[in-house]
Design a protein around this motif. Structure first.
Motif, PDB file in Angstrom:
ATOM      1  N   VAL A 152      51.028  39.087  44.867  1.00 23.24           N
ATOM      2  CA  VAL A 152      49.645  39.556  44.973  1.00 23.24           C
ATOM      3  C   VAL A 152      48.763  38.472  45.589  1.00 23.24           C
ATOM      4  CG1 VAL A 152      47.612  40.241  43.640  1.00 23.24           C
ATOM      5  CG2 VAL A 152      49.839  41.216  43.091  1.00 23.24           C
ATOM      6  N   TYR A 153      48.940  37.224  45.185  1.00 23.34           N
ATOM      7  CA  TYR A 153      48.149  36.130  45.753  1.00 23.34           C
ATOM      8  C   TYR A 153      48.339  36.044  47.267  1.00 23.34           C
ATOM      9  CZ  TYR A 153      47.643  34.324  40.966  1.00 23.34           C
ATOM     10  OH  TYR A 153      47.356  34.175  39.632  1.00 23.34           O
ATOM     11  N   ILE A 154      49.566  36.265  47.719  1.00 24.22           N
ATOM     12  CA  ILE A 154      49.884  36.059  49.128  1.00 24.22           C
ATOM     13  C   ILE A 154      49.477  37.255  49.991  1.00 24.22           C
ATOM     14  CG2 ILE A 154      51.762  35.692  50.775  1.00 24.22           C
ATOM     15  CD1 ILE A 154      53.231  34.144  48.589  1.00 24.22           C
ATOM     16  N   PHE A 155      49.822  38.460  49.554  1.00 26.62           N
ATOM     17  CA  PHE A 155      49.674  39.633  50.420  1.00 26.62           C
ATOM     18  C   PHE A 155      48.483  40.529  50.057  1.00 26.62           C
ATOM     19  CE2 PHE A 155      54.219  38.570  50.543  1.00 26.62           C
ATOM     20  CZ  PHE A 155      54.394  38.421  51.913  1.00 26.62           C
ATOM     21  N   LYS A 209      42.321  42.605  47.571  1.00 22.39           N
ATOM     22  CA  LYS A 209      42.316  43.553  46.460  1.00 22.39           C
ATOM     23  C   LYS A 209      42.317  42.825  45.118  1.00 22.39           C
ATOM     24  CE  LYS A 209      44.516  47.432  48.826  1.00 22.39           C
ATOM     25  NZ  LYS A 209      45.640  48.406  48.798  1.00 22.39           N
ATOM     26  N   TYR A 210      42.905  41.647  45.092  1.00 17.53           N
ATOM     27  CA  TYR A 210      42.926  40.865  43.852  1.00 17.53           C
ATOM     28  C   TYR A 210      41.516  40.483  43.424  1.00 17.53           C
ATOM     29  CZ  TYR A 210      43.641  36.737  40.882  1.00 17.53           C
ATOM     30  OH  TYR A 210      43.594  35.815  39.866  1.00 17.53           O
ATOM     31  N   ARG A 211      40.659  40.142  44.395  1.00 14.21           N
ATOM     32  CA  ARG A 211      39.308  39.706  44.083  1.00 14.21           C
ATOM     33  C   ARG A 211      38.304  40.857  44.030  1.00 14.21           C
ATOM     34  NH1 ARG A 211      39.082  34.176  44.651  1.00 14.21           N
ATOM     35  NH2 ARG A 211      40.833  33.223  45.738  1.00 14.21           N
ATOM     36  N   GLU A 212      38.747  42.050  44.351  1.00 12.44           N
ATOM     37  CA  GLU A 212      37.844  43.188  44.392  1.00 12.44           C
ATOM     38  C   GLU A 212      37.373  43.559  42.982  1.00 12.44           C
ATOM     39  OE1 GLU A 212      37.849  47.816  46.061  1.00 12.44           O
ATOM     40  OE2 GLU A 212      39.590  46.514  46.295  1.00 12.44           O
ATOM     41  N   ASN A 213      36.043  43.677  42.838  1.00 15.87           N
ATOM     42  CA  ASN A 213      35.417  44.067  41.570  1.00 15.87           C
ATOM     43  C   ASN A 213      35.737  43.124  40.413  1.00 15.87           C
ATOM     44  OD1 ASN A 213      34.311  46.346  42.801  1.00 15.87           O
ATOM     45  ND2 ASN A 213      36.150  47.568  42.376  1.00 15.87           N
ATOM     46  N   ASN A 214      36.294  41.948  40.733  1.00 17.06           N
ATOM     47  CA  ASN A 214      36.604  40.943  39.712  1.00 17.06           C
ATOM     48  C   ASN A 214      37.640  41.425  38.692  1.00 17.06           C
ATOM     49  OD1 ASN A 214      36.114  38.307  38.711  1.00 17.06           O
ATOM     50  ND2 ASN A 214      34.864  39.130  37.064  1.00 17.06           N
ATOM     51  N   ARG A 215      38.251  42.575  38.940  1.00 15.56           N
ATOM     52  CA  ARG A 215      39.198  43.126  37.968  1.00 15.56           C
ATOM     53  C   ARG A 215      40.511  42.350  37.978  1.00 15.56           C
ATOM     54  NH1 ARG A 215      39.935  49.426  38.352  1.00 15.56           N
ATOM     55  NH2 ARG A 215      37.694  49.172  37.940  1.00 15.56           N
ATOM     56  N   GLY A 216      40.984  41.994  39.160  1.00 15.33           N
ATOM     57  CA  GLY A 216      42.237  41.254  39.262  1.00 15.33           C
ATOM     58  C   GLY A 216      42.213  39.922  38.549  1.00 15.33           C
ATOM     59  N   PRO A 217      41.221  39.059  38.800  1.00 15.09           N
ATOM     60  CA  PRO A 217      41.163  37.778  38.088  1.00 15.09           C
ATOM     61  C   PRO A 217      41.036  37.919  36.573  1.00 15.09           C
ATOM     62  CG  PRO A 217      39.799  37.695  40.052  1.00 15.09           C
ATOM     63  CD  PRO A 217      40.243  39.114  39.909  1.00 15.09           C
ATOM     64  N   LEU A 218      40.286  38.923  36.109  1.00 13.31           N
ATOM     65  CA  LEU A 218      40.138  39.105  34.667  1.00 13.31           C
ATOM     66  C   LEU A 218      41.470  39.471  34.019  1.00 13.31           C
ATOM     67  CD1 LEU A 218      36.717  40.964  34.330  1.00 13.31           C
ATOM     68  CD2 LEU A 218      37.241  38.606  33.749  1.00 13.31           C
ATOM     69  N   ILE A 219      42.199  40.413  34.641  1.00  9.35           N
ATOM     70  CA  ILE A 219      43.514  40.788  34.114  1.00  9.35           C
ATOM     71  C   ILE A 219      44.460  39.596  34.155  1.00  9.35           C
ATOM     72  CG2 ILE A 219      45.523  42.267  34.493  1.00  9.35           C
ATOM     73  CD1 ILE A 219      43.639  44.399  35.559  1.00  9.35           C
ATOM     74  N   ASP A 220      44.421  38.850  35.251  1.00  5.36           N
ATOM     75  CA  ASP A 220      45.277  37.675  35.390  1.00  5.36           C
ATOM     76  C   ASP A 220      44.961  36.640  34.320  1.00  5.36           C
ATOM     77  OD1 ASP A 220      47.249  36.150  36.520  1.00  5.36           O
ATOM     78  OD2 ASP A 220      45.994  35.338  38.118  1.00  5.36           O
ATOM     79  N   PHE A 221      43.687  36.460  34.030  1.00 10.25           N
ATOM     80  CA  PHE A 221      43.278  35.488  33.015  1.00 10.25           C
ATOM     81  C   PHE A 221      43.768  35.899  31.632  1.00 10.25           C
ATOM     82  CE2 PHE A 221      40.064  34.294  29.813  1.00 10.25           C
ATOM     83  CZ  PHE A 221      40.195  32.921  29.868  1.00 10.25           C
ATOM     84  N   ILE A 222      43.602  37.163  31.273  1.00 11.22           N
ATOM     85  CA  ILE A 222      44.026  37.636  29.951  1.00 11.22           C
ATOM     86  C   ILE A 222      45.536  37.512  29.793  1.00 11.22           C
ATOM     87  CG2 ILE A 222      44.158  39.657  28.452  1.00 11.22           C
ATOM     88  CD1 ILE A 222      41.470  40.552  29.636  1.00 11.22           C
TER      89      ILE A 222
END
Length: 288
Positions: free
Chosen positions: A119-122, A126-139
């Motif tokens: 996900v980080y690479i490709f 989308k990972y940074r969209e709406n901050n949802r990806g980083p939050l899920i990754d953090f949890i």
């Protein structure tokens, strides 16, 4: 070859040079080492039973065991030193829960690290969209950090119990023929524990990696960026207040014949009385 080049061109491999991507790649690698050293282990020990009647003796009894360390299901045959009779014995203990828990965490950690790296690479946008990806990754990172600590500690305790249960000197005590003083029983060699000891080390190393990566994942979330955005606003408000106070202090005003200058000097007016004081006439003051 062209397909591979197209895939590489679509990816953002620069993220692997950053702490977030690089640590995630290390987590993937160390998870492999963790479940491989534990899940792929097999050990062996040998004991000997020397009866008075040499024909009844067995000087090399092999006892094999492996992951998931259900030792109570490991069976081996030993002579009873009574003719050709033998008895079937089992090792003591079931330590599969801690071992399987450790390997399960390692496998899921491996899968998530691989998925997150892809996900980080490709799919960075989308990972940074709406901050949802980083939050899920953090949890998920926080949860895996805790699970690595728990599973590694449980497996370290389980490993010490496995070592005690497979001690050849203790296994010899299970043989009924060895309780007779005329028979001689001894341990030839015990299992090698280097592989399992390494698995515990990799378990705690994974905990360190996941716990250390919490900060770098947190920096990608809106929680951290929101706090950083609020800080300059607060600073600007303080500067504005200080500026207004400075203007107020440097201002000049006239009151009751007095002048307050920007340098802070208070100059009082001089009053002179002109004319003579008399009961029939007013007193005249002139402000010079």
């Amino acid at each position: 070859m062209e397909t591979a080049n197209q895939i590489v061109s679509l990816g953002t491999f620069q993220v692997l040079k950053l702490p977030l991507g690089f640590i995630r790649l290390l987590e993937w690698l160390f998870a492999i080492f963790a479940f491989a050293t534990c899940g792929g282990y097999s050990g062996q020990m040998r004991v000997s039973v020397d009866c008075i009647n040499k024909s009844d003796s067995n000087l090399s009894i092999a006892i094999n065991f492996a992951y998931p360390f259900r030792l109570n299901q490991v069976e081996f045959d030993v002579p009873m030193c009574e003719g050709r009779r033998q008895e079937r014995l089992y090792l003591i203990g079931d330590f599969s829960s801690s071992a399987e828990f450790f390997v399960t965490i390692a496998v899921f950690s491996f899968l998530y690290s691989l998925l997150a790296t892809v996900v980080y690479i490709f799919f960075q946008n989308k990972y940074r969209e709406n901050n949802r990806g980083p939050l899920i990754d953090f949890i998920v990172t926080v949860v895996f950090s805790f699970m690595w600590l728990v599973s590694s500690s449980a497996w370290a305790k389980g490993l010490s119990d496995v070592k005690a249960a497979t001690d050849p000197d203790e296994v010899v005590l299970l043989v009924s023929a060895c309780k007779v003083q005329t028979n001689k029983c001894s341990s030839l060699y015990g299992p090698r524990w280097s592989g399992l000891n390494t698995s515990v080390v990799f378990g705690y190393l994974n905990f360190v990696l996941w716990a250390g990566n919490i900060w770098f994942v947190f920096k990608e979330t809106g929680w951290h960026k929101g706090g950083a955005a609020r800080y300059p606003a607060s600073s600007l408000e303080k500067q504005t207040t200080a500026f207004n106070q400075q203007v107020y202090n440097q201002g000049s005003f006239d009151q009751s014949g007095a002048t307050f200058t920007g340098t802070g000097d208070f100059a009082q007016s001089e009053y002179s009385q002109v004319g003579n004081y008399s009961s029939s006439g007013p007193i005249s003051y002139t402000n010079q």
